[in-house]
Design a protein around this motif. Structure first.
Motif, PDB file in Angstrom:
ATOM      1  N   LEU A  25       9.250  -9.210   2.249  1.00  0.00           N
ATOM      2  CA  LEU A  25       9.358  -7.880   2.806  1.00  0.00           C
ATOM      3  C   LEU A  25       8.692  -7.961   4.057  1.00  0.00           C
ATOM      4  O   LEU A  25       7.875  -6.662   4.388  1.00  0.00           O
ATOM      5  CB  LEU A  25       9.011  -6.751   1.901  1.00  0.00           C
ATOM      6  N   ARG A  62      15.617  -7.156   4.964  1.00  0.00           N
ATOM      7  CA  ARG A  62      15.896  -5.591   4.462  1.00  0.00           C
ATOM      8  C   ARG A  62      15.222  -4.693   4.775  1.00  0.00           C
ATOM      9  O   ARG A  62      15.054  -3.521   4.234  1.00  0.00           O
ATOM     10  CB  ARG A  62      16.351  -5.696   3.105  1.00  0.00           C
ATOM     11  N   ALA A  66       6.161  -4.418   4.304  1.00  0.00           N
ATOM     12  CA  ALA A  66       5.267  -3.968   3.010  1.00  0.00           C
ATOM     13  C   ALA A  66       4.031  -3.876   3.150  1.00  0.00           C
ATOM     14  O   ALA A  66       3.426  -3.913   1.989  1.00  0.00           O
ATOM     15  CB  ALA A  66       6.132  -4.735   1.871  1.00  0.00           C
ATOM     16  N   GLN A  68      -0.008  -5.036   3.654  1.00  0.00           N
ATOM     17  CA  GLN A  68      -0.821  -6.266   3.615  1.00  0.00           C
ATOM     18  C   GLN A  68      -0.195  -7.211   2.608  1.00  0.00           C
ATOM     19  O   GLN A  68       0.364  -6.715   1.490  1.00  0.00           O
ATOM     20  CB  GLN A  68      -2.374  -5.893   2.933  1.00  0.00           C
ATOM     21  N   ASP A  69      -0.393  -8.477   2.596  1.00  0.00           N
ATOM     22  CA  ASP A  69       0.256  -9.543   1.741  1.00  0.00           C
ATOM     23  C   ASP A  69      -0.728  -9.569   0.696  1.00  0.00           C
ATOM     24  O   ASP A  69      -1.842  -9.937   0.563  1.00  0.00           O
ATOM     25  CB  ASP A  69       0.345 -10.897   2.288  1.00  0.00           C
ATOM     26  N   LEU A  70      -0.379  -9.008  -0.651  1.00  0.00           N
ATOM     27  CA  LEU A  70      -1.229  -8.903  -1.742  1.00  0.00           C
ATOM     28  C   LEU A  70      -1.218 -10.164  -2.648  1.00  0.00           C
ATOM     29  O   LEU A  70      -2.106 -10.188  -3.528  1.00  0.00           O
ATOM     30  CB  LEU A  70      -0.841  -7.676  -2.889  1.00  0.00           C
ATOM     31  N   LEU A  81     -12.102  -6.977   1.952  1.00  0.00           N
ATOM     32  CA  LEU A  81     -11.050  -6.367   2.879  1.00  0.00           C
ATOM     33  C   LEU A  81     -11.635  -5.770   4.123  1.00  0.00           C
ATOM     34  O   LEU A  81     -11.104  -5.626   5.052  1.00  0.00           O
ATOM     35  CB  LEU A  81     -10.866  -4.794   1.920  1.00  0.00           C
ATOM     36  N   VAL A  84     -11.338  -8.485   6.725  1.00  0.00           N
ATOM     37  CA  VAL A  84     -10.264  -8.730   7.212  1.00  0.00           C
ATOM     38  C   VAL A  84      -9.711  -7.586   8.021  1.00  0.00           C
ATOM     39  O   VAL A  84      -9.286  -7.628   9.107  1.00  0.00           O
ATOM     40  CB  VAL A  84      -8.973  -8.633   5.953  1.00  0.00           C
ATOM     41  N   LEU A  85     -10.076  -6.346   7.676  1.00  0.00           N
ATOM     42  CA  LEU A  85      -9.746  -4.972   8.493  1.00  0.00           C
ATOM     43  C   LEU A  85     -10.416  -5.232   9.887  1.00  0.00           C
ATOM     44  O   LEU A  85      -9.976  -5.024  10.962  1.00  0.00           O
ATOM     45  CB  LEU A  85     -10.322  -3.791   8.022  1.00  0.00           C
ATOM     46  N   ALA A 114      -0.025  -0.967   5.360  1.00  0.00           N
ATOM     47  CA  ALA A 114      -0.244  -1.261   6.821  1.00  0.00           C
ATOM     48  C   ALA A 114       0.836  -1.349   7.544  1.00  0.00           C
ATOM     49  O   ALA A 114       1.030  -1.381   8.710  1.00  0.00           O
ATOM     50  CB  ALA A 114      -1.170  -2.603   6.719  1.00  0.00           C
ATOM     51  N   TYR A 132      12.136   4.150   5.120  1.00  0.00           N
ATOM     52  CA  TYR A 132      10.976   5.282   4.771  1.00  0.00           C
ATOM     53  C   TYR A 132       9.819   4.580   5.152  1.00  0.00           C
ATOM     54  O   TYR A 132       9.472   3.465   5.490  1.00  0.00           O
ATOM     55  CB  TYR A 132      11.195   5.373   3.310  1.00  0.00           C
ATOM     56  N   PHE A 137      -1.209   3.098  -0.258  1.00  0.00           N
ATOM     57  CA  PHE A 137      -2.440   2.605  -0.563  1.00  0.00           C
ATOM     58  C   PHE A 137      -2.877   2.954  -1.856  1.00  0.00           C
ATOM     59  O   PHE A 137      -3.497   2.085  -2.589  1.00  0.00           O
ATOM     60  CB  PHE A 137      -3.344   2.807   0.621  1.00  0.00           C
ATOM     61  N   ASP A 145      -5.555   2.573   5.733  1.00  0.00           N
ATOM     62  CA  ASP A 145      -6.256   2.168   6.734  1.00  0.00           C
ATOM     63  C   ASP A 145      -5.449   1.557   7.762  1.00  0.00           C
ATOM     64  O   ASP A 145      -4.281   2.100   7.914  1.00  0.00           O
ATOM     65  CB  ASP A 145      -7.275   0.692   6.163  1.00  0.00           C
TER      66      ASP A 145
HETATM   67  O1  T3D Z   1      -7.909  -5.734   4.332  1.00  0.00           O
HETATM   68  C1  T3D Z   1      -7.098  -5.956   3.440  1.00  0.00           C
HETATM   69  O2  T3D Z   1      -6.688  -6.828   3.467  1.00  0.00           O
HETATM   70  C2  T3D Z   1      -6.534  -4.535   3.172  1.00  0.00           C
HETATM   71  C3  T3D Z   1      -5.593  -3.741   3.895  1.00  0.00           C
HETATM   72  C4  T3D Z   1      -4.733  -3.325   2.966  1.00  0.00           C
HETATM   73  C5  T3D Z   1      -3.514  -2.819   3.758  1.00  0.00           C
HETATM   74  C6  T3D Z   1      -2.467  -2.499   2.926  1.00  0.00           C
HETATM   75  O3  T3D Z   1      -1.405  -2.419   3.444  1.00  0.00           O
HETATM   76  S1  T3D Z   1      -2.597  -2.098   1.292  1.00  0.00           S
HETATM   77  C7  T3D Z   1      -0.938  -1.751   0.763  1.00  0.00           C
HETATM   78  C8  T3D Z   1       0.052  -2.949   0.603  1.00  0.00           C
HETATM   79  N1  T3D Z   1       1.476  -2.460   0.410  1.00  0.00           N
HETATM   80  C9  T3D Z   1       1.799  -2.028  -0.762  1.00  0.00           C
HETATM   81  O4  T3D Z   1       1.135  -1.858  -1.586  1.00  0.00           O
HETATM   82  C10 T3D Z   1       3.122  -2.114  -1.030  1.00  0.00           C
HETATM   83  C11 T3D Z   1       3.713  -3.118  -1.899  1.00  0.00           C
HETATM   84  N2  T3D Z   1       5.346  -3.114  -2.190  1.00  0.00           N
HETATM   85  C12 T3D Z   1       6.067  -2.333  -2.571  1.00  0.00           C
HETATM   86  O5  T3D Z   1       5.365  -1.232  -3.057  1.00  0.00           O
HETATM   87  C13 T3D Z   1       7.280  -2.451  -2.758  1.00  0.00           C
HETATM   88  O6  T3D Z   1       7.607  -3.874  -2.523  1.00  0.00           O
HETATM   89  C14 T3D Z   1       8.122  -1.514  -1.587  1.00  0.00           C
HETATM   90  C15 T3D Z   1       8.014   0.046  -2.105  1.00  0.00           C
HETATM   91  C16 T3D Z   1       7.633  -1.752  -0.232  1.00  0.00           C
HETATM   92  C17 T3D Z   1       9.673  -1.947  -1.509  1.00  0.00           C
HETATM   93  O7  T3D Z   1      10.145  -2.195  -2.852  1.00  0.00           O
HETATM   94  P1  T3D Z   1      11.382  -3.072  -3.134  1.00  0.00           P
HETATM   95  O8  T3D Z   1      11.918  -2.579  -4.612  1.00  0.00           O
HETATM   96  O9  T3D Z   1      12.520  -2.620  -2.199  1.00  0.00           O
HETATM   97  O10 T3D Z   1      11.174  -4.503  -2.824  1.00  0.00           O
HETATM   98  P2  T3D Z   1      10.312  -5.435  -3.790  1.00  0.00           P
HETATM   99  O11 T3D Z   1      11.226  -6.216  -4.874  1.00  0.00           O
HETATM  100  O12 T3D Z   1       9.024  -4.780  -4.477  1.00  0.00           O
HETATM  101  O13 T3D Z   1       9.647  -6.469  -2.953  1.00  0.00           O
HETATM  102  C18 T3D Z   1      10.368  -7.665  -2.604  1.00  0.00           C
HETATM  103  C19 T3D Z   1       9.496  -8.979  -2.725  1.00  0.00           C
HETATM  104  O14 T3D Z   1       8.499  -8.684  -1.548  1.00  0.00           O
HETATM  105  C20 T3D Z   1       9.213  -9.241  -3.958  1.00  0.00           C
HETATM  106  O15 T3D Z   1       9.209 -10.449  -4.002  1.00  0.00           O
HETATM  107  P3  T3D Z   1       9.995 -11.088  -5.116  1.00  0.00           P
HETATM  108  O16 T3D Z   1       9.510 -10.576  -6.642  1.00  0.00           O
HETATM  109  O17 T3D Z   1      11.242 -11.027  -4.732  1.00  0.00           O
HETATM  110  O18 T3D Z   1       9.391 -12.433  -5.180  1.00  0.00           O
HETATM  111  C21 T3D Z   1       7.705  -8.397  -3.793  1.00  0.00           C
HETATM  112  O19 T3D Z   1       6.837  -9.140  -4.818  1.00  0.00           O
HETATM  113  C22 T3D Z   1       7.303  -9.010  -2.364  1.00  0.00           C
HETATM  114  N3  T3D Z   1       6.254  -8.002  -1.658  1.00  0.00           N
HETATM  115  C23 T3D Z   1       6.529  -6.672  -1.548  1.00  0.00           C
HETATM  116  N4  T3D Z   1       5.341  -5.983  -0.862  1.00  0.00           N
HETATM  117  C24 T3D Z   1       4.545  -6.906  -0.991  1.00  0.00           C
HETATM  118  C25 T3D Z   1       5.210  -8.184  -1.502  1.00  0.00           C
HETATM  119  N5  T3D Z   1       4.710  -9.436  -1.397  1.00  0.00           N
HETATM  120  C26 T3D Z   1       3.189  -9.488  -0.949  1.00  0.00           C
HETATM  121  N6  T3D Z   1       2.562  -8.301  -0.612  1.00  0.00           N
HETATM  122  C27 T3D Z   1       3.351  -7.024  -0.435  1.00  0.00           C
HETATM  123  N7  T3D Z   1       2.523  -6.188  -0.030  1.00  0.00           N
END
Ligand code: T3D
Length: 263
Positions: A25, A62, A66, A68-70, A81, A84-85, A114, A132, A137, A145
């Motif tokens: 994503l 699609r 999504a 930060q790559d977690l 963090l 990285v930030l 992010a 959406y 976070f 952030d």
């Molecule tokens: O300094 C720093 O590094 C910290 C910075 C932090 C900044 C941030 O952004 S923290 C927040 C990170 N993002 C999230 O917490 C969102 C995580 N993702 C989700 O909650 C959901 O994916 C969504 C609600 C956005 C979408 O849900 P859905 O059901 O449409 O998709 P999915 O099935 O969850 O995701 C599709 C694939 O993308 C899936 O992989 P798979 O299982 O098909 O192999 C999923 O694991 C992958 N994916 C989604 N979000 C992330 C991700 N992979 C890595 N990192 C992600 N953030």
């Protein structure tokens, strides 16, 4: 730089960065941040030779992004963090804010964490109706952030910024539009054609005036009224000496569309 995590192209007067890790994503990793930063700076510095008077950010697959790559279970524990930030997100976000051409985020599907804030820091956000925005976070024990605590209160006000951060719910594109978070939400069917037409409009526009208005509108967050009026006078003075102003005013009286040269 050879791009792997993004695609970069220029067409119809605008440059386009497509986040290109659709299987994740478009989650942002170090490489993607470096590539976005490089591409944005390139457009900012070389927009005239590139023939780009605007820059669009969009996502492959699609969703938009999504966040930060977690990186899967286990890897988050080793993330520094703060580093990285500071060293990776901040230069990328700064490059977008300072970019000399208007930046447009064309958002479909998810814009989370992010990823939401990457979109919101752009000058204009156009979203498809089913998109959406989620300040995801707190769902994972973090605080917003990537500029979220700066942009959200300024765009939507304190009450909405607090609620969005605390509850981390999906904010629909229509809701985001109503709150003033984004410029517009358009139907899914029209989305692609619509943002491309918007980008092409900017691509044929008066780029000197665009850069001036970007500087003025960003500066208003820090300035008092007198400083802002002085800045407007200075920037408008420059616009007033441009070929585009000459052309725009002649075109007005000749009742034809202006043919801006840019600058
Ligand atoms: O300094 C720093 O590094 C910290 C910075 C932090 C900044 C941030 O952004 S923290 C927040 C990170 N993002 C999230 O917490 C969102 C995580 N993702 C989700 O909650 C959901 O994916 C969504 C609600 C956005 C979408 O849900 P859905 O059901 O449409 O998709 P999915 O099935 O969850 O995701 C599709 C694939 O993308 C899936 O992989 P798979 O299982 O098909 O192999 C999923 O694991 C992958 N994916 C989604 N979000 C992330 C991700 N992979 C890595 N990192 C992600 N953030």
């Amino acid at each position: 730089m050879e791009y792997q995590a993004i695609d970069f192209s220029v067409q119809d007067g605008y440059a386009q960065i497509t986040l290109n890790r659709p299987e994740k994503l478009n989650a942002i990793n170090t490489q993607m941040r470096a590539e976005i930063t490089h591409a944005v700076r390139d457009v900012s510095q070389n927009h005239e030779s590139l023939g780009a008077r605007a820059l669009v950010l969009t996502g492959a697959g699609r969703g938009f992004c999504a966040g930060q790559d977690l990186g899967g279970q286990g890897s988050v524990a080793t993330m520094d963090l703060e580093r990285v930030l500071r060293d990776e997100y901040t230069p990328m976000l700064r490059a977008i804010v300072d970019c000399e051409v208007p930046t447009v985020a064309a958002v479909h599907g998810a814009a989370a964490g992010a990823g939401a804030n990457l979109a919101l820091i752009c000058d204009v956000v156009i979203a498809s109706e089913s998109a959406y925005f989620m300040q995801a976070f707190t769902r994972i024990g973090l605080m917003p952030d990537a500029g979220g605590t700066f942009m959200m209160p300024r765009l939507a006000g304190n009450a909405k910024a607090m609620g969005a951060a605390l509850f981390a719910e999906k904010i629909s594109a229509r809701q985001a539009d109503d709150w003033g978070l984004i410029w517009e939400a358009v139907s899914d069917a029209e989305f692609d054609a619509h943002w491309k037409a918007r980008a092409a409009h900017l691509g044929a526009g008066p780029s000197g005036a665009y850069y001036a208005l970007k500087q003025a509108i960003r500066a208003t967050w820090d300035n008092n009224l007198d400083d802002q009026l002085a800045l407007e006078a200075k920037l408008q003075g420059k616009c007033g000496k441009s070929r585009d102003f000459q052309e725009g005013s002649v075109a007005l009286f000749e009742k034809r569309p202006a043919a801006f040269e840019g600058r």
